[in-house]
Design an enzyme around this catalytic site. Sequence first.
Site, PDB file in Angstrom:
ATOM      1  N   HIS A 106     -38.293 -20.432 -33.958  1.00 24.78           N
ATOM      2  CA  HIS A 106     -38.878 -20.690 -32.613  1.00 24.78           C
ATOM      3  C   HIS A 106     -38.935 -19.926 -31.415  1.00 24.78           C
ATOM      4  O   HIS A 106     -37.555 -18.964 -31.271  1.00 24.78           O
ATOM      5  CB  HIS A 106     -38.130 -21.969 -32.460  1.00 24.78           C
ATOM      6  CG  HIS A 106     -38.876 -22.797 -33.138  1.00 24.78           C
ATOM      7  ND1 HIS A 106     -40.336 -23.538 -33.887  1.00 24.78           N
ATOM      8  CD2 HIS A 106     -38.153 -23.291 -34.652  1.00 24.78           C
ATOM      9  CE1 HIS A 106     -39.942 -24.357 -34.845  1.00 24.78           C
ATOM     10  NE2 HIS A 106     -38.931 -24.516 -35.688  1.00 24.78           N
ATOM     11  N   LYS A 114     -43.469 -36.374 -28.982  1.00 26.80           N
ATOM     12  CA  LYS A 114     -44.467 -36.118 -28.113  1.00 26.80           C
ATOM     13  C   LYS A 114     -45.547 -37.134 -28.191  1.00 26.80           C
ATOM     14  O   LYS A 114     -45.947 -37.359 -26.701  1.00 26.80           O
ATOM     15  CB  LYS A 114     -45.079 -34.194 -28.352  1.00 26.80           C
ATOM     16  CG  LYS A 114     -46.052 -34.301 -28.028  1.00 26.80           C
ATOM     17  CD  LYS A 114     -46.763 -32.266 -27.911  1.00 26.80           C
ATOM     18  CE  LYS A 114     -47.191 -32.128 -29.407  1.00 26.80           C
ATOM     19  NZ  LYS A 114     -48.023 -32.471 -29.309  1.00 26.80           N
TER      20      LYS A 114
END
EC number: 4.1.1.31
Length: 898
Positions: A134, A564
Amino acid sequence: MSEHDKDLPLRADLACLDRLLSEVVGEQEGAVVSGAVQAIALRRGDERSHPLPQLAPEAAASLLRACGLYAQLFNIAEDLHHNRRRRAHQLAGSAPQQGSLPRALQRLRQDGVSFHALHQLLSHAKVGAILTAHPTEVQRQSVLDGHRAVRRFLSQLNAADLTPEEREALEAKLKRAILALWQTSEIRHFKMTVRDEITNGVAYHPLAFFEALPALYRRLEREIGQLWGEEARLPSFIRVGSWIGGDRDGNPNVDAGLLRHAVTRQSQQAFEYYLQELKSLYRELSLSSRLVEAGAEVLALAEQSPDQAVSRGEEPYRRALATMQGKLRATARLRGVELACRWDERAPYRDHRELIQDLASLSASLRAHGSALLADGRLSRLIRSVDVFGFFLMPLDLRQHAAVHEGVVAELFSAAGLEEYRALDEAARVRVLIRELATPRLLFSPYLRYGEQAEKELAIFREAAAIQRDFGVEAIGQCIISNCASVSDILALALLCKEAGLIRLEDGQPRASVNLVPLFETIADLENSEAVMRALFALPWYKQLLDSRERVQEVMLGYSDSNKDGGYLTSQWQLWQAETRLVKVFADAGARLQLFHGRGGSVGRGGGPSYEAIVAQPAGSVAGRIRITEQGEVITAKYSDPAIAGRNLEALVAATLEASLGNIPGGEVDTALFDELSASAFAAYRALVETPGFMQYFLEATPVTAIARLNIGSRPASRKSLSSIGDLRAIPWVFSWSQSRLMLPGWFGVGSAVAAYVQKHGDAGLAKLQHLYRHSPFFQVMLSNMEQVLAKADLGIARRFSELVADRELAARLFGAIEAEWRKTHDAFFAITGQAELLEGNPTLRRSLETRLPFLDALGLLQADLLARLRAEPDDEDTLYAIHLTINGTSAGLRNTG
């Protein structure tokens, strides 16, 4: 012993590191920079928000580097202290600590769990920690190598019996290691590639996993034997897996060649380790046939040995091991794995089980002839290692977005003259997909031309099938469908697997060599997951496919995107509800649920202590089978040291055992209450992110645009151009809020939800929330994780970032709303928990943060100033470099930013 006394060794280590770092900085950069660093270290309370001394650009960069390196050294000292405290507990004969295997197994024994029930669970268990690449993994491999040197010398300095001369020599080595780190660039001056990430991913095995995993199995078997009085021979159910090289949704640069490279590179690491261990066994097992007999199978291996020296004639074990080394080298060569050794022309092993057979022959012979002690050492560890790691080291997952699968299927249908797939409704799609899955005919034709993406995707699946043939079927275990929203999304993947031979028809029955894994990510998809899985299990074709997988079906849950999408509280509640509903769907279908939790390092992406999170899962959702992702900088923190890696894997197993078999009180939750809280939290969160101008605010009040310019990871920060938060990947979303110290994804909406609930229900409502907190592990974990976020956040620094927004009216309006919610959330937390301050019940973490905050706050203030400078001069590379230093330092200080 008081908390103060327990921390004395840590404070001594920190004082030593601080002194040596000050010496290095002073000698290398001069007294001005060294003095500025010391001044920052002494800032307390409100002083931390005061302006920092103005330095020349080069001196300022050195100051940033010193702050960042201090945070890195602090992490090393803290990790060593955790190991030291755990060892002190064991030496003192203290009660086993929470999260340890002895504690978990003792609880199960006290709860009346029988040996048969435990053994039955472990015989079918599967526990996996899956490493992912990531953009929040900001540290270079060279820096991590330097950290290992510091850790080694600092650990040696803690020995009790050092002479003054030895201590002086070790301090000199430690200072040299710190100097080397100071003179090593911590910034990548090139964009990482997937190959770089693959290399980094396998680096943790020689560091930790080769040692930690076999030791964990030995400890588990020993503890079970002591508590239940039965010998436990456990299958290898604990695995470390990887997405690196197989995750095309995460990184569109991944292709078939990189998939093969990932598996080959992993395999190289495994073969090198096995050969090294065989050589060590060769040195150890010098047993003479004049003194001890050897079994027939060992003698047969010895006869094949290339080592025909007269001196070896009476050493059958060494000659057998020489044969095995030759066979292993031939095995690697056959699979295209390069090794730094001569090749051997003898017959290779067909699979890793044949190697285990030969090793088991040595073990059986030793045990049969009075040498069980020798069999129980390195040889036993190697047998377990080969069983765990095979010839592939880590099982690799494939992942792709459902829309990409849909596009490839549509192209195959079109080229074959079939229906226009995209024009079909869901029922029609399911019907035509089942029709194609039930026929042996393939849709792909080598005589037709396909688009670039279709060719790339089909090549990936073919390569996966070839890898399974070369390295074993376990080398590629899961195919994950991102953004899965329907049954047809799962069947579309099944069809592509069939085209490559990963699903085949045998006597008319479908058989799969991979698991098809739907990933439910958004709030809407989580709500719909029950209906999707129920409809899938109703299909006769899929029922037959499930039979070929021992009726095990994995479902992945996305913590990042759901957060999110809906905010912290709503995401947590929707995940809980989805799990609860899935447990019932699977029970009705007679299928075995295996949940894969896509958790990030930060709380905003589902992070937090794994043990507490797993124990708090809904009843029936674990049942011995669980996988979790380990992402970004969390991998370094958890798995760069054998002792720490062992502790984290042990906590994962302990939690799985307790959640599966233990009597955990408070497993039920008040659905109506949480529905009400979730609705209010969701409304507050969506009102914020849907405010006109919010995206502009986010882009200007965080370093997200600067992060996109840095050489942190190999993948883009977004899937397309940014117009709303829906276009942004979850990782930079969370990472950016962490850098600005607002940590918004880890708390926003909770305050409004609690305030609305108490306003509606009065004191009785607050009392109900307080009661729930005392008795519900789910609610406790939710608030505990939020508490850590609030403790790391700083509204003053966040306000400085907000001042970067050009539209001052927009900034004032949005920051005002955020600040109001911040205060509501603090009030709600203290009202529910009864605490007077944050981290009241976690003094260790509180002291850790207090030590870090002076440097963290300085880095935050400097980052805000640098961002303002960069926006005035966008092409200033020196400013961008300095911002990167602040990002590295903040990441090290917070430890879980993305």
